[in-house]
Scaffold this motif. Structure first.
Motif, PDB file in Angstrom:
ATOM      1  N   PHE A 252       0.870  -1.185   0.000  1.00  0.00           N
ATOM      2  CA  PHE A 252       0.000   0.000   0.000  1.00  0.00           C
ATOM      3  C   PHE A 252       0.900   1.227   0.000  1.00  0.00           C
ATOM      4  N   LEU A 253       0.716   2.095  -0.985  1.00  0.00           N
ATOM      5  CA  LEU A 253       1.531   3.308  -1.094  1.00  0.00           C
ATOM      6  C   LEU A 253       0.686   4.529  -0.750  1.00  0.00           C
ATOM      7  N   ALA A 254       1.321   5.537  -0.170  1.00  0.00           N
ATOM      8  CA  ALA A 254       0.596   6.700   0.337  1.00  0.00           C
ATOM      9  C   ALA A 254       0.087   7.621  -0.754  1.00  0.00           C
ATOM     10  N   ASN A 255       0.517   7.444  -2.010  1.00  0.00           N
ATOM     11  CA  ASN A 255      -0.144   8.151  -3.116  1.00  0.00           C
ATOM     12  C   ASN A 255       0.087   7.405  -4.427  1.00  0.00           C
ATOM     13  N   ASP A 256      -0.678   7.777  -5.437  1.00  0.00           N
ATOM     14  CA  ASP A 256      -0.639   7.068  -6.719  1.00  0.00           C
ATOM     15  C   ASP A 256       0.658   7.313  -7.476  1.00  0.00           C
ATOM     16  N   GLN A 257       1.238   8.505  -7.331  1.00  0.00           N
ATOM     17  CA  GLN A 257       2.468   8.796  -8.062  1.00  0.00           C
ATOM     18  C   GLN A 257       3.605   7.877  -7.611  1.00  0.00           C
ATOM     19  N   MET A 258       3.698   7.615  -6.322  1.00  0.00           N
ATOM     20  CA  MET A 258       4.706   6.666  -5.863  1.00  0.00           C
ATOM     21  C   MET A 258       4.375   5.260  -6.342  1.00  0.00           C
ATOM     22  N   ALA A 259       3.080   4.927  -6.418  1.00  0.00           N
ATOM     23  CA  ALA A 259       2.693   3.613  -6.930  1.00  0.00           C
ATOM     24  C   ALA A 259       3.138   3.434  -8.382  1.00  0.00           C
ATOM     25  N   LEU A 260       3.062   4.498  -9.164  1.00  0.00           N
ATOM     26  CA  LEU A 260       3.513   4.432 -10.555  1.00  0.00           C
ATOM     27  C   LEU A 260       4.993   4.063 -10.628  1.00  0.00           C
ATOM     28  N   GLY A 261       5.816   4.710  -9.791  1.00  0.00           N
ATOM     29  CA  GLY A 261       7.246   4.395  -9.770  1.00  0.00           C
ATOM     30  C   GLY A 261       7.514   2.986  -9.302  1.00  0.00           C
ATOM     31  N   LEU A 262       6.774   2.539  -8.285  1.00  0.00           N
ATOM     32  CA  LEU A 262       6.962   1.181  -7.777  1.00  0.00           C
ATOM     33  C   LEU A 262       6.619   0.143  -8.841  1.00  0.00           C
ATOM     34  N   LEU A 263       5.527   0.342  -9.566  1.00  0.00           N
ATOM     35  CA  LEU A 263       5.146  -0.602 -10.615  1.00  0.00           C
ATOM     36  C   LEU A 263       6.221  -0.694 -11.697  1.00  0.00           C
ATOM     37  N   ALA A 264       6.845   0.436 -12.024  1.00  0.00           N
ATOM     38  CA  ALA A 264       7.925   0.427 -13.018  1.00  0.00           C
ATOM     39  C   ALA A 264       9.115  -0.378 -12.518  1.00  0.00           C
ATOM     40  N   ALA A 265       9.472  -0.186 -11.237  1.00  0.00           N
ATOM     41  CA  ALA A 265      10.598  -0.931 -10.667  1.00  0.00           C
ATOM     42  C   ALA A 265      10.302  -2.426 -10.631  1.00  0.00           C
ATOM     43  N   PHE A 266       9.083  -2.787 -10.247  1.00  0.00           N
ATOM     44  CA  PHE A 266       8.712  -4.201 -10.234  1.00  0.00           C
ATOM     45  C   PHE A 266       8.789  -4.804 -11.635  1.00  0.00           C
ATOM     46  N   HIS A 267       8.296  -4.080 -12.636  1.00  0.00           N
ATOM     47  CA  HIS A 267       8.318  -4.598 -14.008  1.00  0.00           C
ATOM     48  C   HIS A 267       9.752  -4.856 -14.463  1.00  0.00           C
ATOM     49  N   GLU A 268      10.652  -3.926 -14.143  1.00  0.00           N
ATOM     50  CA  GLU A 268      12.062  -4.110 -14.507  1.00  0.00           C
ATOM     51  C   GLU A 268      12.650  -5.335 -13.831  1.00  0.00           C
ATOM     52  N   ALA A 269      12.170  -5.649 -12.628  1.00  0.00           N
ATOM     53  CA  ALA A 269      12.682  -6.797 -11.870  1.00  0.00           C
ATOM     54  C   ALA A 269      11.969  -8.097 -12.230  1.00  0.00           C
ATOM     55  N   GLY A 270      11.070  -8.044 -13.208  1.00  0.00           N
ATOM     56  CA  GLY A 270      10.344  -9.248 -13.612  1.00  0.00           C
ATOM     57  C   GLY A 270       9.178  -9.597 -12.719  1.00  0.00           C
ATOM     58  N   LEU A 271       8.712  -8.642 -11.947  1.00  0.00           N
ATOM     59  CA  LEU A 271       7.568  -8.850 -11.054  1.00  0.00           C
ATOM     60  C   LEU A 271       6.367  -8.089 -11.609  1.00  0.00           C
ATOM     61  N   GLU A 272       5.207  -8.715 -11.604  1.00  0.00           N
ATOM     62  CA  GLU A 272       4.021  -8.061 -12.131  1.00  0.00           C
ATOM     63  C   GLU A 272       2.906  -8.059 -11.089  1.00  0.00           C
ATOM     64  N   ALA A 273       2.133  -6.968 -11.121  1.00  0.00           N
ATOM     65  CA  ALA A 273       0.938  -6.881 -10.266  1.00  0.00           C
ATOM     66  C   ALA A 273      -0.277  -7.293 -11.098  1.00  0.00           C
ATOM     67  N   PRO A 274      -1.190  -8.076 -10.506  1.00  0.00           N
ATOM     68  CA  PRO A 274      -1.176  -8.571  -9.116  1.00  0.00           C
ATOM     69  C   PRO A 274      -0.630  -9.984  -8.982  1.00  0.00           C
ATOM     70  N   ASP A 275      -0.099 -10.577 -10.076  1.00  0.00           N
ATOM     71  CA  ASP A 275       0.317 -11.986 -10.012  1.00  0.00           C
ATOM     72  C   ASP A 275       1.386 -12.226  -8.960  1.00  0.00           C
ATOM     73  N   ASP A 276       2.365 -11.325  -8.887  1.00  0.00           N
ATOM     74  CA  ASP A 276       3.447 -11.491  -7.911  1.00  0.00           C
ATOM     75  C   ASP A 276       3.216 -10.661  -6.652  1.00  0.00           C
ATOM     76  N   VAL A 277       2.797  -9.411  -6.838  1.00  0.00           N
ATOM     77  CA  VAL A 277       2.573  -8.495  -5.706  1.00  0.00           C
ATOM     78  C   VAL A 277       1.343  -7.640  -6.006  1.00  0.00           C
ATOM     79  N   SER A 278       0.415  -7.558  -5.067  1.00  0.00           N
ATOM     80  CA  SER A 278      -0.722  -6.651  -5.203  1.00  0.00           C
ATOM     81  C   SER A 278      -0.306  -5.248  -4.776  1.00  0.00           C
ATOM     82  N   VAL A 279      -0.812  -4.238  -5.494  1.00  0.00           N
ATOM     83  CA  VAL A 279      -0.411  -2.852  -5.250  1.00  0.00           C
ATOM     84  C   VAL A 279      -1.664  -1.975  -5.144  1.00  0.00           C
ATOM     85  N   VAL A 280      -1.698  -1.130  -4.110  1.00  0.00           N
ATOM     86  CA  VAL A 280      -2.805  -0.190  -3.909  1.00  0.00           C
ATOM     87  C   VAL A 280      -2.220   1.189  -3.637  1.00  0.00           C
ATOM     88  N   GLY A 281      -2.783   2.223  -4.266  1.00  0.00           N
ATOM     89  CA  GLY A 281      -2.338   3.603  -4.060  1.00  0.00           C
ATOM     90  C   GLY A 281      -3.348   4.412  -3.271  1.00  0.00           C
TER      91      GLY A 281
END
Length: 346
Positions: A252-281
């Motif tokens: 859970f991230l405290a705003n959507d803009q940080m969630a956008l950055g986190l999703l990009a980092a996960f994608h680069e690491a081969g992790l996808e939401a929600p299959d690997d990690v669920s993400v909420v902004g």
């Protein structure tokens, strides 16, 4: 020689009254936003004003009534979505109530800047002042000020003595965490906003309270600064921990803009939401439905926040003691959150 053209007489309330078929006093009540005017009469007067192109003489009216029909707004960091939308909500609500909004945007959320802005508005003879005091330094300055006009706080943490209105940040965060726990996640990691932000603290308090309410582990939160780059940095840290075998399945991230950055980092690491990690902004940016994947988030109703803020200002101007309830937040479920994977067999 051509005769000199006759001077054009400025339009007056008497002209509007004659066109609308009402008294001068009724026109004055409509122009000044007085509530004791029948809706049909108000509509007829407003139509006459529009047809004639009448514009009230604000300076003259201020001399007579002592009112400029202006509300001053002090805000900080207008480049961020929340303050910008709060300002728009306030402006729309003020305009609907017959007031204009004069805005002072501070570069830094300091006590000195807040005091200077309030003093400048007092010198401009505004009827009231609204302050967005989400950062500690500015909020402390606001608490110490006693200007000669009503001063109302918007989007604060809820611990202010001064009349205030805001979104229930803690309840919104609890909605996000409860959603993830109901999906079967053992716990929820958190990327928090700045330590000096009241909104960020409200969201971290709600995150922690919901985990503790069900006896779930409370991981050490990561700290961001509202920007996508800070969310990206947090995402890289969490991705490293996942690769090291740590059980991180929901964030859970405290705003959507940080969630956008986190999703990009996960994608680069081969992790996808929600299959690997669920993400909420948090916020529900206009772009949130178009993230990859579309982002589950907590929506703040900034239009309602603006309406209640102006409602509080008008009550204060009438001498009424109004303490509005917090504006509720709403969970918006999209594709970035899903059921937790079953734990691997021992």
């Amino acid at each position: 020689m051509q005769p000199a053209a006759a001077a054009v007489r400025p339009l007056s309330m008497a002209d509007v009254a004659a066109r609308a078929g009402v008294s001068h006093q009724t026109v004055s009540r409509v122009v000044n936003g007085h509530p004791s005017v029948a809706p049909a009469t108000r509509e007829r007067v407003e139509q006459a004003i529009a047809e004639l192109g009448y514009r009230p003489n604000v300076a003259a009216r201020a001399l007579v009534t002592g009112s400029t029909r202006t509300i001053g707004l002090v805000t900080v960091k207008i480049n961020q979505y929340g303050p910008a939308q709060t300002m728009l909500g306030l402006e729309k609500a003020a305009r609907a109530a017959g007031y204009s909004l004069s805005v002072s945007i501070l570069d830094d959320a300091t006590a000195g800047a807040m005091r200077d802005a309030v003093d400048a508005f007092v010198a401009q003879r505004v009827d009231a002042i609204v302050a967005l005091s989400t950062y500690d330094d500015a909020a402390e300055a606001l608490a110490s000020l006693e200007p000669p006009v009503p001063l109302v706080a918007v989007q604060v943490g809820g611990d202010e003595d001064r009349p205030a209105v805001g979104v229930d940040q803690e309840a919104g965060a609890r909605l996000a965490v409860r959603h993830l726990l109901d999906l079967g996640h053992r716990t929820v990691h958190h990327v928090a906003g700045p330590a000096d932000s009241k909104e960020a603290r409200g969201r971290i308090d709600g995150w922690r309270a919901e985990l503790e309410a069900v006896g779930a582990p409370v991981p050490e939160p990561l700290r961001g600064d509202w920007t996508p780059s800070s969310g990206y940095a947090a995402g890289r840290q969490l991705a490293d921990r996942i690769r090291a075998g740590e059980d991180v399945t929901a964030v859970f991230l405290a705003n959507d803009q940080m969630a956008l950055g986190l999703l990009a980092a996960f994608h680069e690491a081969g992790l996808e939401a929600p299959d690997d990690v669920s993400v909420v902004g948090f916020d529900d940016l206009p772009e949130a439905p178009y993230f990859t994947p579309p982002l589950t988030t907590v929506r703040q109703d900034f239009a309602e926040l603006g309406r209640r803020g102006v409602q509080l200002v008008l009550a204060r101007l009438r001498g009424e003691d109004l303490h509005p309830r917090p504006v509720p937040a709403q969970l918006i479920v999209r594709a970035s959150s899903g059921p937790a994977k079953p734990a691997p067999a021992a």
